[in-house]
Design an enzyme around this catalytic site. Sequence first.
Site, PDB file in Angstrom:
ATOM      1  N   GLY A 229       0.712  -1.045   0.027  1.00 35.37           N
ATOM      2  CA  GLY A 229       0.198  -0.120   0.084  1.00 35.37           C
ATOM      3  C   GLY A 229       0.880   1.445   0.098  1.00 35.37           C
ATOM      4  N   GLU A 249       5.348  -3.399   0.879  1.00 34.80           N
ATOM      5  CA  GLU A 249       5.697  -3.219  -0.414  1.00 34.80           C
ATOM      6  C   GLU A 249       5.016  -1.751  -0.831  1.00 34.80           C
ATOM      7  OE1 GLU A 249       7.637  -4.896  -2.529  1.00 34.80           O
ATOM      8  OE2 GLU A 249       7.591  -6.613  -0.987  1.00 34.80           O
ATOM      9  N   CYS A 285       2.691   0.687  -8.634  1.00 32.84           N
ATOM     10  CA  CYS A 285       3.639   1.212  -8.033  1.00 32.84           C
ATOM     11  C   CYS A 285       5.110   1.334  -8.921  1.00 32.84           C
ATOM     12  CB  CYS A 285       4.211   0.620  -6.831  1.00 32.84           C
ATOM     13  SG  CYS A 285       3.828  -1.309  -7.064  1.00 32.84           S
ATOM     14  N   GLU A 379       4.700  10.028  -6.018  1.00 31.42           N
ATOM     15  CA  GLU A 379       4.257   8.813  -6.789  1.00 31.42           C
ATOM     16  C   GLU A 379       2.876   9.409  -7.479  1.00 31.42           C
ATOM     17  OE1 GLU A 379       3.371   4.163  -6.034  1.00 31.42           O
ATOM     18  OE2 GLU A 379       2.396   5.713  -4.646  1.00 31.42           O
TER      19      GLU A 379
HETATM   20  P1  NAD Z   1      -3.417   2.328   1.154  1.00 29.70           P
HETATM   21  O1  NAD Z   1      -2.213   2.586   1.831  1.00 29.70           O
HETATM   22  O2  NAD Z   1      -4.184   3.540   1.300  1.00 29.70           O
HETATM   23  O3  NAD Z   1      -4.337   1.289   1.742  1.00 29.70           O
HETATM   24  C1  NAD Z   1      -3.656  -0.100   1.680  1.00 29.70           C
HETATM   25  C2  NAD Z   1      -4.128  -0.947   2.721  1.00 29.70           C
HETATM   26  O4  NAD Z   1      -4.120  -0.453   4.055  1.00 29.70           O
HETATM   27  C3  NAD Z   1      -5.803  -0.956   2.767  1.00 29.70           C
HETATM   28  O5  NAD Z   1      -6.378  -2.245   2.930  1.00 29.70           O
HETATM   29  C4  NAD Z   1      -6.076   0.125   3.596  1.00 29.70           C
HETATM   30  O6  NAD Z   1      -7.437  -0.153   4.337  1.00 29.70           O
HETATM   31  C5  NAD Z   1      -5.155  -0.067   4.796  1.00 29.70           C
HETATM   32  N1  NAD Z   1      -4.810   0.881   5.817  1.00 29.70           N
HETATM   33  C6  NAD Z   1      -5.360   2.164   5.459  1.00 29.70           C
HETATM   34  N2  NAD Z   1      -4.720   2.683   6.765  1.00 29.70           N
HETATM   35  C7  NAD Z   1      -4.397   1.864   7.718  1.00 29.70           C
HETATM   36  C8  NAD Z   1      -4.023   1.918   8.985  1.00 29.70           C
HETATM   37  N3  NAD Z   1      -3.840   3.136   9.545  1.00 29.70           N
HETATM   38  N4  NAD Z   1      -3.866   0.691   9.468  1.00 29.70           N
HETATM   39  C9  NAD Z   1      -3.729  -0.383   9.054  1.00 29.70           C
HETATM   40  N5  NAD Z   1      -4.263  -0.469   7.583  1.00 29.70           N
HETATM   41  C10 NAD Z   1      -4.670   0.525   6.813  1.00 29.70           C
HETATM   42  O7  NAD Z   1      -3.022   2.011  -0.484  1.00 29.70           O
HETATM   43  P2  NAD Z   1      -4.149   1.968  -1.505  1.00 29.70           P
HETATM   44  O8  NAD Z   1      -4.681   3.433  -1.900  1.00 29.70           O
HETATM   45  O9  NAD Z   1      -4.866   0.910  -1.580  1.00 29.70           O
HETATM   46  O10 NAD Z   1      -3.017   1.500  -2.741  1.00 29.70           O
HETATM   47  C11 NAD Z   1      -2.170   2.367  -3.525  1.00 29.70           C
HETATM   48  C12 NAD Z   1      -0.874   2.279  -2.834  1.00 29.70           C
HETATM   49  O11 NAD Z   1      -0.323   0.954  -2.831  1.00 29.70           O
HETATM   50  C13 NAD Z   1       0.172   3.142  -3.617  1.00 29.70           C
HETATM   51  O12 NAD Z   1       1.073   3.956  -2.985  1.00 29.70           O
HETATM   52  C14 NAD Z   1       1.056   1.995  -4.452  1.00 29.70           C
HETATM   53  O13 NAD Z   1       2.323   2.349  -4.785  1.00 29.70           O
HETATM   54  C15 NAD Z   1       1.386   1.024  -3.521  1.00 29.70           C
HETATM   55  N6  NAD Z   1       1.200  -0.375  -4.037  1.00 29.70           N
HETATM   56  C16 NAD Z   1       2.647  -0.738  -3.916  1.00 29.70           C
HETATM   57  C17 NAD Z   1       2.864  -2.005  -4.720  1.00 29.70           C
HETATM   58  C18 NAD Z   1       4.061  -2.731  -4.229  1.00 29.70           C
HETATM   59  O14 NAD Z   1       4.337  -4.006  -4.722  1.00 29.70           O
HETATM   60  N7  NAD Z   1       5.380  -2.004  -3.972  1.00 29.70           N
HETATM   61  C19 NAD Z   1       1.904  -2.818  -5.273  1.00 29.70           C
HETATM   62  C20 NAD Z   1       0.717  -2.113  -5.243  1.00 29.70           C
HETATM   63  C21 NAD Z   1       0.247  -1.033  -4.602  1.00 29.70           C
END
Ligand code: NAD
Length: 476
Positions: A229, A249, A285, A379
């Site tokens: 995330g 990640e 990402c 990003e």
């Molecule tokens: P996000 O961080 O907003 O959410 C990801 C997950 O985390 C969700 O399930 C969300 O509910 C949970 N979450 C949010 N706040 C939290 C907290 N305080 N405590 C625990 N869990 C929490 O990300 P998103 O918008 O869903 O996805 C996009 C992001 O993911 C981008 O930054 C992207 O670069 C990243 N990403 C990275 C990869 C990689 O492999 N490096 C792959 C795909 C996406």
Amino acid sequence: MTIPVFGSIIGGETDFTGDTIPVYNKFSGERIAEIHKASREVVGRAVANALHTFRTVKLSPVERSGILLKAAQLLKERKEQLAMSLVREVGRTIKDCRVEIDRAVATFTISAEEAKRIAGHCVPIAAQQGNENKLAFTVRVPVGVVCAITPFNNPINLTAHKIAPAIAAGNAVVLKPAEVTPVTVMAMVSILQEAGLPPGFLNVVHGLGQETGQYLLEDERIAMFTFTGSVGVGRHIKSTTGIRKVTLELGSNSPTIVHRDALNIGEIAELCALRGLSATNGQACISVQRLYVHKDIHDEFVAMLVRTAERMKVGNPEEEDTDIGPLISEKEAMRVEAWVNEAVAAGAKVLCGGKRDGTFYQPTIITDVKPDMKVMCQELFGPVVNVIPYDDIDWVFAQANDSKFGLQAGLFTSNLQLAMRAVYELEFGGVLINDVSTFRSDVMPYGGIKNSGIGKEGPRYTIEEMTDERIVVIKM
Ligand code: NAD
């Protein structure tokens, strides 16, 4: 029409308590499902059940492998319906979603193979004086309860990269899918049940990150967190989970460099457009975000890039010929628009696109950008590629490295010396020669440095992260 309602899954039973959150079709705006938010009490029960299962039910490597292989087969058989479900909840095109299902099949298959290869190694302990009558070796043991928290953009394959290796290694999992895209993941959970995974090895809790996610972080019975995330949430998870294991990640602003001696620049331009604009609607990402092109080929290359971008069809992601669907929300589309407008106000030039219509953002190529513009240094997560001309290879390597992120970088060149220099000088988790930053095989170790995260994924590497190496010493 009745819509599916998903509750938490604990020990194979569904818990429908808690308020509901609607899930929408990202193209039509229609409500397609609801999820029940898991309270602290429900999260506690999910973790307790996973821990109890881990301690009381043992599956052999052959059994774990068989379950994962069966799941891979079921995913393959249901590819079309799963892909369409993804299209609706994520807004990505049907072409793109089919690829994600194929990749999830591969991730399950590779994890099934790896389940049968988990082993420690012999330790030559007698090499130290006094240990002549001792024998030492290591075994790899599962960590216990693994909590997987996953993002919206590739909900199936990124979740597969967590739960399939976790099961292969013998762990029990508590999964929290992204609240905006939980539907297809639930089909994958049912498939695992159907494939014979005993109840309790995969429990699921739904809800918002700050609530349900936070309850998970605070539960000390969880041995390891595996998160994909955003950087902000990753940092929060790392600082909240103390001395427990964490893999993260996170995001990036990936560079791809096209040197003057690159072969087939027409194909490279098409690939860059596909991987920067169309795939995942630019919400990846490792999307091509900073595209450095040598001055000798720049004009010809950019003309081809723009031509490809202008041919892309933006619209209904369910239609076979659509190249770009809506972004995940109007708020995100507005953010992308604001960043591009801000860059333009500071001197950047839009070569094509640059317009928003509701949740859609046109495939956009911009140039005359500066390193400190948001479109460059943060990003971007949308269908926008920045093109930067260069003539000095030292300068371009320095620019590529001048980032707080370090996930993957691409370099196109036919010069072996330059390629090998890039391998050692580009500061990233992965360097792709003659490919874009976006390339990922599900077999390879994948993960970033700097703010892009810690730890590796790819079933073999995830299994290493999700097992402890235990030393055994036998006095004879
Ligand atoms: P996000 O961080 O907003 O959410 C990801 C997950 O985390 C969700 O399930 C969300 O509910 C949970 N979450 C949010 N706040 C939290 C907290 N305080 N405590 C625990 N869990 C929490 O990300 P998103 O918008 O869903 O996805 C996009 C992001 O993911 C981008 O930054 C992207 O670069 C990243 N990403 C990275 C990869 C990689 O492999 N490096 C792959 C795909 C996406």
